[in-house]
Design an enzyme around this catalytic site. Structure first.
Site, mmCIF file in Angstrom:
data_model
loop_
_atom_site.group_PDB
_atom_site.id
_atom_site.type_symbol
_atom_site.label_atom_id
_atom_site.label_comp_id
_atom_site.label_asym_id
_atom_site.label_seq_id
_atom_site.Cartn_x
_atom_site.Cartn_y
_atom_site.Cartn_z
ATOM 1 N N PRO A 13 10.545 54.996 60.993
ATOM 2 C CA PRO A 13 11.646 54.626 61.894
ATOM 3 C C PRO A 13 12.792 54.000 61.108
ATOM 4 O O PRO A 13 12.573 53.288 60.125
ATOM 5 C CB PRO A 13 11.002 53.597 62.833
ATOM 6 C CG PRO A 13 9.533 53.852 62.751
ATOM 7 C CD PRO A 13 9.283 54.334 61.344
ATOM 8 N N GLY A 18 10.717 42.645 60.941
ATOM 9 C CA GLY A 18 10.181 41.909 59.798
ATOM 10 C C GLY A 18 9.594 40.573 60.231
ATOM 11 O O GLY A 18 10.083 39.959 61.186
ATOM 12 N N ASP A 43 6.952 45.095 59.307
ATOM 13 C CA ASP A 43 7.015 44.819 57.870
ATOM 14 C C ASP A 43 6.445 43.434 57.588
ATOM 15 O O ASP A 43 7.025 42.430 57.986
ATOM 16 C CB ASP A 43 8.469 44.875 57.387
ATOM 17 C CG ASP A 43 8.556 44.642 55.881
ATOM 18 O OD1 ASP A 43 8.481 45.638 55.134
ATOM 19 O OD2 ASP A 43 8.675 43.481 55.450
ATOM 20 N N TYR A 48 3.238 36.707 52.821
ATOM 21 C CA TYR A 48 3.707 36.022 54.031
ATOM 22 C C TYR A 48 2.570 35.269 54.719
ATOM 23 O O TYR A 48 2.814 34.487 55.635
ATOM 24 C CB TYR A 48 4.339 36.998 55.043
ATOM 25 C CG TYR A 48 5.524 37.788 54.536
ATOM 26 C CD1 TYR A 48 6.155 37.472 53.337
ATOM 27 C CD2 TYR A 48 6.019 38.866 55.272
ATOM 28 C CE1 TYR A 48 7.232 38.221 52.874
ATOM 29 C CE2 TYR A 48 7.099 39.603 54.822
ATOM 30 C CZ TYR A 48 7.702 39.287 53.616
ATOM 31 O OH TYR A 48 8.768 40.025 53.175
ATOM 32 N N LYS A 73 2.769 44.431 51.523
ATOM 33 C CA LYS A 73 3.196 44.388 50.112
ATOM 34 C C LYS A 73 2.183 43.656 49.247
ATOM 35 O O LYS A 73 1.530 42.712 49.709
ATOM 36 C CB LYS A 73 4.555 43.682 50.000
ATOM 37 C CG LYS A 73 5.586 44.135 51.015
ATOM 38 C CD LYS A 73 6.937 43.515 50.794
ATOM 39 C CE LYS A 73 7.843 43.755 52.006
ATOM 40 N NZ LYS A 73 7.665 42.808 53.099
ATOM 41 N N HIS A 106 5.764 44.145 45.735
ATOM 42 C CA HIS A 106 6.712 43.185 46.313
ATOM 43 C C HIS A 106 7.787 42.770 45.310
ATOM 44 O O HIS A 106 8.954 42.595 45.675
ATOM 45 C CB HIS A 106 5.928 41.948 46.788
ATOM 46 C CG HIS A 106 6.606 41.134 47.819
ATOM 47 N ND1 HIS A 106 5.925 40.432 48.783
ATOM 48 C CD2 HIS A 106 7.916 40.888 48.058
ATOM 49 C CE1 HIS A 106 6.783 39.790 49.551
ATOM 50 N NE2 HIS A 106 8.005 40.049 49.132
HETATM 51 P P1 NDP Z 1 17.262 38.554 58.536
HETATM 52 O O1 NDP Z 1 18.496 39.001 57.866
HETATM 53 O O2 NDP Z 1 16.482 39.508 59.366
HETATM 54 O O3 NDP Z 1 17.670 37.277 59.393
HETATM 55 C C1 NDP Z 1 16.751 36.582 60.166
HETATM 56 C C2 NDP Z 1 17.498 35.387 60.781
HETATM 57 O O4 NDP Z 1 18.487 35.856 61.682
HETATM 58 C C3 NDP Z 1 16.599 34.467 61.539
HETATM 59 O O5 NDP Z 1 17.087 33.146 61.301
HETATM 60 C C4 NDP Z 1 16.836 34.851 62.995
HETATM 61 O O6 NDP Z 1 16.639 33.728 63.820
HETATM 62 C C5 NDP Z 1 18.278 35.288 62.977
HETATM 63 N N1 NDP Z 1 18.602 36.348 63.940
HETATM 64 C C6 NDP Z 1 17.917 37.490 64.184
HETATM 65 N N2 NDP Z 1 18.536 38.250 65.098
HETATM 66 C C7 NDP Z 1 19.650 37.578 65.460
HETATM 67 C C8 NDP Z 1 20.701 37.857 66.372
HETATM 68 N N3 NDP Z 1 20.729 38.980 67.089
HETATM 69 N N4 NDP Z 1 21.689 36.926 66.514
HETATM 70 C C9 NDP Z 1 21.668 35.779 65.785
HETATM 71 N N5 NDP Z 1 20.708 35.473 64.893
HETATM 72 C C10 NDP Z 1 19.707 36.366 64.734
HETATM 73 O O7 NDP Z 1 16.327 37.891 57.386
HETATM 74 P P2 NDP Z 1 14.852 38.115 56.873
HETATM 75 O O8 NDP Z 1 14.731 37.379 55.594
HETATM 76 O O9 NDP Z 1 13.851 37.781 57.912
HETATM 77 O O10 NDP Z 1 14.760 39.678 56.550
HETATM 78 C C11 NDP Z 1 14.182 40.614 57.442
HETATM 79 C C12 NDP Z 1 12.823 41.069 56.945
HETATM 80 O O11 NDP Z 1 12.925 41.616 55.635
HETATM 81 C C13 NDP Z 1 11.808 39.925 56.752
HETATM 82 O O12 NDP Z 1 11.300 39.427 57.964
HETATM 83 C C14 NDP Z 1 10.779 40.600 55.861
HETATM 84 O O13 NDP Z 1 9.962 41.463 56.615
HETATM 85 C C15 NDP Z 1 11.696 41.385 54.916
HETATM 86 N N6 NDP Z 1 12.007 40.625 53.692
HETATM 87 C C16 NDP Z 1 11.550 41.142 52.482
HETATM 88 C C17 NDP Z 1 11.801 40.511 51.308
HETATM 89 C C18 NDP Z 1 11.298 41.103 50.043
HETATM 90 O O14 NDP Z 1 11.326 40.432 49.000
HETATM 91 N N7 NDP Z 1 10.830 42.337 50.065
HETATM 92 C C19 NDP Z 1 12.551 39.241 51.247
HETATM 93 C C20 NDP Z 1 13.013 38.776 52.548
HETATM 94 C C21 NDP Z 1 12.752 39.469 53.702
HETATM 95 P P3 NDP Z 1 15.568 33.724 65.053
HETATM 96 O O15 NDP Z 1 14.236 34.149 64.517
HETATM 97 O O16 NDP Z 1 15.596 32.289 65.513
HETATM 98 O O17 NDP Z 1 16.130 34.676 66.070
#
Ligand code: NDP
Length: 282
Positions: A13, A18, A43, A48, A73, A106
């Site tokens: 998809p 995440g 993901d 995690y 990962k 990772h």
């Molecule tokens: P994101 O860019 O997805 O941002 C998440 C933040 O945005 C949270 O604070 C969330 O708050 C807020 N948010 C989400 N939707 C909205 C919205 N519509 N309006 C306002 N605020 C919003 O960051 P992530 O670091 O979580 O990245 C996404 C995914 O990527 C991770 O969950 C993980 O699975 C992966 N990842 C992988 C990494 C790697 O090294 N491979 C490193 C980092 C992430 P709230 O929850 O309060 O809504």
């Protein structure tokens, strides 16, 4: 939900959910809500420490396994040809699954070559439908591709409006590697939600800034996996398919690129040492 077809043949998809930094005791509820909202790509990562809760949510959902796309990962401490398959088995056990849709290295540190060779075997044995990498900058990706048999299906790298990774995407396209974004909402930092360009485009479409930032990614054919613990935001982040950004809007967003990460510098020796010595209960 639109899909992309990976080099391994699996369909992924374009948008998923995440679970980084969702505490273990909130993860089951969040993932159940995400599945209820319509997400089918999940993901997670051994690092995690919430794979068990993801697995419980998958089991509770009753959604047929072949309708889900599950990524986890391998962490650095488990790199190596012997350790990686054992870590893979532990992840599968925690998730309550008998195969993965995508298994990622990772971080590009430690013995990730040994890990990759083990993952090639996991893929050939049908236990991981696709294998890939994460956080590989173009030099390391080119090297891994050059010296191994299987080309990674995916490279999951930090990508958002302030760090656009166009040169990375060009290299990935040349080799048939799918670009996947982590931090698609810039981890809600860097003034994303107040950015005047994004606010202006959001107003024009009667959408939110988050929806513009995510739509911009998927319109570039970058898979995005936003995280939220709030059901209303989960729904908002999924609602991207009834509108389109114009070429002019895409070009205006292109001007926001800073070309750098504010989250983590994978070229900083102190950061490399820190990641290499950080251990998790994997
Ligand atoms: P994101 O860019 O997805 O941002 C998440 C933040 O945005 C949270 O604070 C969330 O708050 C807020 N948010 C989400 N939707 C909205 C919205 N519509 N309006 C306002 N605020 C919003 O960051 P992530 O670091 O979580 O990245 C996404 C995914 O990527 C991770 O969950 C993980 O699975 C992966 N990842 C992988 C990494 C790697 O090294 N491979 C490193 C980092 C992430 P709230 O929850 O309060 O809504």
């Amino acid at each position: 939900m639109p899909h992309v077809t990976l080099n391994a043949g699996a369909r992924m998809p374009l948008l998923g959910f995440g679970v980084f930094q969702i505490p273990d005791d909130q993860t089951q509820q969040a993932v159940e809500a995400a599945l209820e909202a319509g997400y089918r790509l999940l993901d997670t990562a051994a690092a995690y420490e919430n794979e068990r809760a993801v697995g419980r949510a998958i089991a509770a959902s009753g959604i047929p396994r072949d309708e889900l796309f599950i990524t986890t990962k391998l962490w650095v401490q488990d790199h190596g040809q012997d350790s990686a398959p054992r870590a893979f088995d532990r992840s599968l056990d925690r998730l309550g699954l008998d195969h993965l849709d995508l298994y990622l290295i990772h971080q590009p540190f430690g013995d990730y070559y040994g890990a990759w060779r083990a993952m090639e075997k996991l893929h050939k044995d049908g236990r991981a439908r696709a294998i890939g990498v994460s956080n590989f900058y173009p030099d390391r990706l080119a090297d891994l591709i050059t010296h191994n048999e299987i080309v990674p299906a995916v490279n999951q790298i930090e990508t958002h409006v302030f760090f656009q990774r166009t040169a990375d995407q060009k290299l990935m396209r040349e080799h048939g590697v799918q670009h996947e974004s982590w931090g698609p909402l810039a981890q809600s930092g860097q003034g994303l939600f107040d950015n005047p360009v994004l606010v202006d485009i959001a107003r024009a479409h009667d959408k939110t800034v988050a929806q513009i930032a995510l739509r911009w990614l998927i319109q570039r054919e970058v898979v995005a996996i936003p995280k939220s613990v709030r059901p209303e935001r989960m729904a908002e982040n999924l609602d991207l398919f009834g509108f389109q950004l114009s070429d002019d809007e895409m070009a205006r967003i292109a001007t926001l690129d800073t070309g750098a990460s504010r989250a983590f510098d994978h070229h900083d020796p102190e950061g490399v040492k820190w990641l290499g010595s950080t251990r998790f209960d994997t």
